[in-house]
Scaffold this active site. Structure first.
Site, PDB file in Angstrom:
ATOM      1  N   GLU A  20     116.626  55.457 114.387  1.00 24.79           N
ATOM      2  CA  GLU A  20     116.858  56.325 113.225  1.00 24.79           C
ATOM      3  C   GLU A  20     115.812  57.402 112.974  1.00 24.79           C
ATOM      4  OE1 GLU A  20     117.443  53.969 109.726  1.00 24.79           O
ATOM      5  OE2 GLU A  20     119.383  53.250 110.369  1.00 24.79           O
ATOM      6  N   GLU A  53     123.574  48.369 113.500  1.00 24.50           N
ATOM      7  CA  GLU A  53     123.307  47.874 112.144  1.00 24.50           C
ATOM      8  C   GLU A  53     124.524  48.149 111.277  1.00 24.50           C
ATOM      9  OE1 GLU A  53     119.688  49.187 110.147  1.00 24.50           O
ATOM     10  OE2 GLU A  53     118.567  49.045 112.026  1.00 24.50           O
TER      11      GLU A  53
HETATM   12  C1  BG6 Z   1     118.082  51.084 108.292  1.00 21.78           C
HETATM   13  C2  BG6 Z   1     116.850  50.558 108.972  1.00 21.78           C
HETATM   14  O1  BG6 Z   1     117.794  52.362 107.850  1.00 21.78           O
HETATM   15  O2  BG6 Z   1     118.544  50.460 107.142  1.00 21.78           O
HETATM   16  C3  BG6 Z   1     116.432  49.171 108.529  1.00 21.78           C
HETATM   17  O3  BG6 Z   1     116.956  50.628 110.358  1.00 21.78           O
HETATM   18  C4  BG6 Z   1     116.616  49.047 107.034  1.00 21.78           C
HETATM   19  O4  BG6 Z   1     115.132  48.928 108.973  1.00 21.78           O
HETATM   20  C5  BG6 Z   1     118.097  49.189 106.744  1.00 21.78           C
HETATM   21  O5  BG6 Z   1     116.096  47.884 106.476  1.00 21.78           O
HETATM   22  C6  BG6 Z   1     118.467  48.995 105.299  1.00 21.78           C
HETATM   23  O6  BG6 Z   1     117.758  49.881 104.509  1.00 21.78           O
HETATM   24  P1  BG6 Z   1     117.132  49.416 103.146  1.00 21.78           P
HETATM   25  O7  BG6 Z   1     116.425  50.604 102.632  1.00 21.78           O
HETATM   26  O8  BG6 Z   1     118.236  48.978 102.298  1.00 21.78           O
HETATM   27  O9  BG6 Z   1     116.208  48.289 103.525  1.00 21.78           O
END
Ligand code: BG6
Length: 468
Positions: A164, A375
């Site tokens: 990212e 993810e």
């Molecule tokens: C992504 C990242 O942006 O989203 C993760 O790769 C991150 O590391 C995840 O934890 C969720 O984001 P947040 O801000 O809700 O923890």
């Protein structure tokens, strides 16, 4: 006929800083997140990853849970300063051994490791010498990548270089909410360019080392929709696609920047500046696959007001969309509330169809590139009822998004794996431990004891039935 291919990888993901803890154990050097999170006022309630969920010491217990869950694959990142405390040079063998043991434990349980080389925890020593704004960091990244190939390349087939750019460059160099806390678009573009070159160099090294595997890049997949069909909002939405998507995908999938935007950036900001050889490096080292991190879509409108760069890090629903508080860039675009949208407590729109749409947009622009959903998940404060974590909302979220992946496969996309974020509750960079994503709950009042959530058993069944 089954929707999901026979060897589809049902996975789950984490990242080093968010789970490992052991921030200064056994020779690890400090990362920029170790430094930044210790500065007052940088994170939610001062939370940091010093201990996180202590995966460094408990990885065998965690891998046993992954095996029980039935994971086919586990995506994790390597902490660069755990291997190379100064970013390059002296190797910390204890760190090398940790990941080696983790990989072996995964393989013993038939779980395919997927490594992310860089999930934001740059060695502080490299930041002190300029970080991603310095071309020396490109050389250091190649050295680090080669070390990983040499030590783990015999056992690991799936690799991605970066996680990212949108987040670590955007927050690191434009909004200033992540380290190194800079707010300067021109410096952001130059740092981002160096990341693309570091990626290309690491891909070239991967192929030189003849690793029997595939290497890709992981990007945010955020779909955009205009608030309405007025020309100004439609144009703002196209610009959001150009900057948030094409700028970040084209260099690693097409080997070049979107040309009109490149000219615009170079003429208005004087960046990015290329070194001789950069163009060829990008062109010759495109990815084997792309990893997509999908959480939400954004509704876009033209922005005639000032830039506002705050996001909701409290979990107080609605705060991101109060009038005058919307995230946006002066004269470009802003993200507004979709009046018909369903939102999480952190004001992220839940829009499963956006995952199908996003995958199909990637296919349309970049052709038949293999795709992993690296993810996808729901951040929430999970209810505990009679001692059980009853995360029904997460189950609904994941079920709908898995259906959306199935729809994309039916429409011809080559999706090869799905990794919910996250395997276990972990530290959210700016939201502390209150924003939970995992299948496994971690009780911070009881020595970080692990507990299976309702979603754990649901996902276990889903994997058993191969998503059908
Ligand atoms: C992504 C990242 O942006 O989203 C993760 O790769 C991150 O590391 C995840 O934890 C969720 O984001 P947040 O801000 O809700 O923890």
């Amino acid at each position: 006929m089954a929707t999901f291919p026979k060897d589809f990888l049902w996975g789950a993901a984490t990242a080093a800083y968010q789970v490992e803890g052991a921030h200064d154990a056994e020779g690890k050097g400090p990362s920029i997140w170790d430094t930044f999170s210790h500065l007052p006022g940088t994170t939610y309630n001062g939370t940091n990853g010093d201990v996180a969920v202590d995966h460094y010491h408990r990885f065998r217990e965690d891998v046993a849970l992954m095996a029980e869950l039935g994971l086919k694959s586990y995506r994790f990142s390597i902490s660069w300063p755990r291997l190379l405390p100064e970013g390059r040079g002296t190797i910390n063998e204890a760190g090398v051994t940790f990941y080696s043991a983790l990989i072996d434990a995964l393989l013993e349980h038939g779980i395919e490791p997927m490594i992310t080389l860089y999930h934001w925890d740059l060695p502080q020593a490299l930041q002190d010498q300029g970080g991603w704004e310095s071309r020396q960091t490109i050389d250091a990244f190649e050295e680090y990548a080669r070390l990983c190939y040499e030590r783990y390349g015999d056992r690991v087939k799936l690799w991605s270089t970066f996680n990212e750019t949108l987040c670590f460059i955007g927050f690191g160099y434009i909004t200033g909410a992540h380290p190194p806390g800079i707010r300067d678009p021109a410096r952001a573009l130059q740092a981002c360019h160096h990341v693309f070159i570091a990626h290309a160099r690491a891909v070239a090294a991967f192929r030189q080392c003849a690793i029997a595997g595939k290497i890709g890049f992981v990007n945010v997949l955020q779909t955009h929709t205009p608030l309405d069909d007025t020309p100004a909002n439609v144009a703002a939405c196209q610009l959001a696609d150009g900057i948030f998507t094409h700028w970040l995908y084209d260099p690693v999938l097409r080997g070049e920047y979107p040309i009109e935007l490149l000219h615009l950036a170079q003429s208005s900001l004087g960046a990015p500046v290329f070194d001789p050889g950069d163009e060829a490096l990008l062109r010759d080292n495109v990815c084997d696959f792309i990893g997509l991190n999908y959480y939400k879509r954004e509704t876009v409108a033209a922005n005639h007001g000032e830039s506002r760069l705050q996001i909701n890090t409290t979990g107080q629903k609605g705060s991101a969309h109060q009038a005058g508080n919307e995230f946006g860039f002066k004269d470009l675009f802003k993200f507004v509330r979709n009046p018909n949208g369903v939102y999480t407590d952190w004001d992220w729109e839940i829009y499963p169809q956006g995952l199908t749409e996003g995958i199909m947009q990637i296919k349309e622009r970049y052709g038949d590139i293999p795709i992993y959903i690296t993810e996808n998940g729901l951040g929430a404060k999970d209810p505990i009822i009679d001692g059980e974590v009853v995360d029904d909302d997460r189950i609904d979220y994941l079920r709908q998004h898995i259906d959306a992946v199935a729809d994309a496969i039916v429409q011809g996309a080559d999706v090869r794996g799905y990794y919910p974020w996250s395997f276990i509750d972990l530290l959210s960079w700016l939201n502390g431990f209150q924003k939970q994503y995992g299948f496994v709950y971690v009780d911070h009042q009881r020595q970080l004891a692990r507990q299976r959530k309702k979603s754990f058993f649901w996902y276990q069944q889903l994997i058993r039935h191969h998503g059908e």
